[in-house]
Design a protein around this motif. Structure first.
Motif, PDB file in Angstrom:
ATOM      1  N   UNK A  18      62.010  16.853  59.490  1.00 34.61           N
ATOM      2  CA  UNK A  18      62.683  15.858  59.265  1.00 34.61           C
ATOM      3  C   UNK A  18      62.189  14.526  58.467  1.00 34.61           C
ATOM      4  N   UNK A  19      60.744  14.180  58.991  1.00 30.96           N
ATOM      5  CA  UNK A  19      59.896  13.445  58.086  1.00 30.96           C
ATOM      6  C   UNK A  19      59.479  13.618  56.721  1.00 30.96           C
ATOM      7  N   UNK A  20      60.002  14.998  56.322  1.00 32.72           N
ATOM      8  CA  UNK A  20      59.404  14.969  54.905  1.00 32.72           C
ATOM      9  C   UNK A  20      61.278  14.667  53.973  1.00 32.72           C
ATOM     10  N   UNK A  21      62.033  14.618  55.172  1.00 37.90           N
ATOM     11  CA  UNK A  21      63.656  14.367  53.968  1.00 37.90           C
ATOM     12  C   UNK A  21      63.168  13.157  54.004  1.00 37.90           C
ATOM     13  N   UNK A  26      60.145  13.527  73.158  1.00 29.76           N
ATOM     14  CA  UNK A  26      60.694  14.008  72.120  1.00 29.76           C
ATOM     15  C   UNK A  26      61.111  13.023  71.534  1.00 29.76           C
ATOM     16  N   UNK A  27      61.457  13.094  69.937  1.00 28.46           N
ATOM     17  CA  UNK A  27      61.869  11.872  69.157  1.00 28.46           C
ATOM     18  C   UNK A  27      63.514  12.322  68.457  1.00 28.46           C
ATOM     19  N   UNK A  28      63.916  10.773  68.646  1.00 36.78           N
ATOM     20  CA  UNK A  28      65.262  10.776  67.164  1.00 36.78           C
ATOM     21  C   UNK A  28      64.692   9.989  65.666  1.00 36.78           C
ATOM     22  N   UNK A  29      65.497  10.834  64.953  1.00 39.70           N
ATOM     23  CA  UNK A  29      64.516  10.036  63.325  1.00 39.70           C
ATOM     24  C   UNK A  29      66.610   9.360  63.074  1.00 39.70           C
ATOM     25  N   UNK A  30      65.766   7.775  62.504  1.00 41.45           N
ATOM     26  CA  UNK A  30      67.621   7.623  62.282  1.00 41.45           C
ATOM     27  C   UNK A  30      66.837   6.606  60.483  1.00 41.45           C
ATOM     28  N   UNK A  31      67.849   7.354  59.412  1.00 43.09           N
ATOM     29  CA  UNK A  31      67.481   5.934  58.641  1.00 43.09           C
ATOM     30  C   UNK A  31      68.486   5.602  58.542  1.00 43.09           C
ATOM     31  N   UNK A  73      63.083   7.685  67.585  1.00 42.99           N
ATOM     32  CA  UNK A  73      62.051   6.656  69.474  1.00 42.99           C
ATOM     33  C   UNK A  73      61.963   8.049  69.733  1.00 42.99           C
ATOM     34  N   UNK A  74      61.314   7.190  70.566  1.00 43.44           N
ATOM     35  CA  UNK A  74      60.173   8.435  71.161  1.00 43.44           C
ATOM     36  C   UNK A  74      60.628   8.575  72.811  1.00 43.44           C
ATOM     37  N   UNK A  75      61.045   9.237  73.705  1.00 43.93           N
ATOM     38  CA  UNK A  75      61.702   9.825  75.260  1.00 43.93           C
ATOM     39  C   UNK A  75      59.963  10.317  75.460  1.00 43.93           C
ATOM     40  N   UNK A  99      69.960  16.882  67.213  1.00 45.38           N
ATOM     41  CA  UNK A  99      69.803  16.676  69.006  1.00 45.38           C
ATOM     42  C   UNK A  99      67.897  16.500  68.692  1.00 45.38           C
ATOM     43  N   UNK A 100      67.493  15.690  70.130  1.00 43.47           N
ATOM     44  CA  UNK A 100      65.717  15.311  69.869  1.00 43.47           C
ATOM     45  C   UNK A 100      65.328  16.647  70.231  1.00 43.47           C
ATOM     46  N   UNK A 101      64.118  16.656  69.139  1.00 43.01           N
ATOM     47  CA  UNK A 101      63.286  16.663  69.034  1.00 43.01           C
ATOM     48  C   UNK A 101      62.140  16.909  69.316  1.00 43.01           C
ATOM     49  N   UNK A 102      61.593  18.136  69.744  1.00 44.14           N
ATOM     50  CA  UNK A 102      60.499  18.289  70.838  1.00 44.14           C
ATOM     51  C   UNK A 102      59.145  18.389  69.689  1.00 44.14           C
TER      52      UNK A 102
END
Length: 339
Positions: A181-184, A144-149, A119-121, A168-171
């Motif tokens: 986070x992407x690697x995870x 800012x980005x949020x990642x949901x598995x 999700x991009x803000x 928290x949202x990542x800048x």
């Protein structure tokens, strides 16, 4: 019975406090009994007393499965951890693998789909001039980005095991955390869905809006392409080696790889924007096919013999997103360099 009269829990028979009632379809549930239910269970309000009793029986049996669980692989994220028992073919998602938490032990064969949603803000940057807030021309944005598995499963009590990968949202400036986070996410998808029934070999859970090629796992292409993935053909569908990501806002910064506007981010290999890759070649040709025995990229034409790396204009320029670049395309948002 008055509105504020104390109710009785239909499971344990104890009195329920003023704010402790959890309404069931045909009865009441106290908060203590509710805590024993699966954390992934979402249908409590529409469940009967008998349904809850049967689930609590299952939860008690699940404690033995937790004690018998032998961790052969473990993937840690900032919120939850994914534990895998390859010996018994089970997995679970939990903060801790212990009887007190009692995480649901689920067969790997019950997994239907595994993907990550991004999700991009977007927020515009401004400056003050003569006491007034003024926009840059052209506008400059920070992201800012949020990642949901999202793990879809077939079980009796729940269908989804969704959890946030970041707290928290990542800048967009924090590229190291974005890549972590992407690697995870890639590791989880690759571990849980190496092969999925009903799809081609090596593929799982991808919705390409028009088809998918072999060797891929769990990507949902809704609004753009994730970068940082090797081996992609823009005109012929996804190619091998890419785990599942659902892009809700187009190209994401912090990822090495693909530029959706026609260019290429540094750090990628094996992409042809107009035609297919040729065997034994690396690099990219933006307008034509790859030439044998050559590596690197020529931004304006075909590959040149004996050359490596990328031909770019070395002068720096500032994109409208605020990023400093030297190539023809913005490293963050993919916009082409203005001329």
């Amino acid at each position: 019975m008055g509105l504020f009269d104390k109710k009785i829990c239909d499971i344990c028979g104890e009195k329920i406090g003023l704010l402790g009632n959890r309404k069931l379809d045909d009865g009441n549930l106290c908060k203590d009994c509710a805590k024993k239910l699966s954390p992934w269970f979402e249908e409590r309000r529409h469940s009967t007393v008998e349904d809850i009793k049967r689930q609590l029986e299952y939860r008690e049996k699940n404690k033995k499965a937790v004690m018998d669980f032998c961790i052969t692989r473990q993937i840690n994220t900032r919120n939850y951890n994914v534990f895998i028992d390859d010996n018994k073919g089970n997995f679970t998602v939990a903060r801790k693998l212990d009887v007190n938490e009692n995480p649901d032990i689920v067969p790997l064969s019950a997994i239907v789909q595994c993907r990550v949603d991004v999700d991009q803000q977007q927020q515009e940057e401004t400056y003050t001039k003569d006491g007034e807030t003024v926009s840059y021309q052209p506008p400059v944005y920070k992201y800012e980005f949020d990642y949901t598995m999202r793990i879809k499963v077939r079980t009796q009590w729940f269908d989804d095991m969704d959890f946030r990968l970041n707290t928290f949202s990542i800048s967009s400036d924090n590229r190291r955390e974005l890549m972590e986070v992407e690697q995870n996410a890639y590791q989880i998808i690759a571990a849980l869905t190496p092969n999925t029934a009903g799809m081609q070999s090596g593929m799982s859970g991808m919705n390409m809006n028009g088809g998918m090629q072999s060797g891929m796992s769990g990507m949902n292409m809704n609004g753009g392409m994730q970068s940082g993935m090797p081996g992609m053909n823009m005109n012929g569908g996804m190619q091998s080696g890419m785990p599942g990501m659902n892009m809700n806002g187009g190209m994401q910064p912090g990822m090495s790889g693909m530029n959706m506007n026609g260019g290429m981010q540094p750090g990628m290999s094996g992409m042809n924007m107009n035609g297919g890759m040729q065997p034994g070649m690396s690099g990219m040709n933006m307008n034509g096919g790859m030439q044998p025995g050559m590596s690197g990229m020529n931004m304006n034409g075909g590959m040149q013999p004996g050359m490596s790396g990328m031909q770019q204009n070395s002068s720096s320029w500032k994109c409208q997103c605020g990023a400093e670049n030297t190539g023809r395309f913005c490293e963050y948002c993919g916009q082409p360099r203005p001329f």
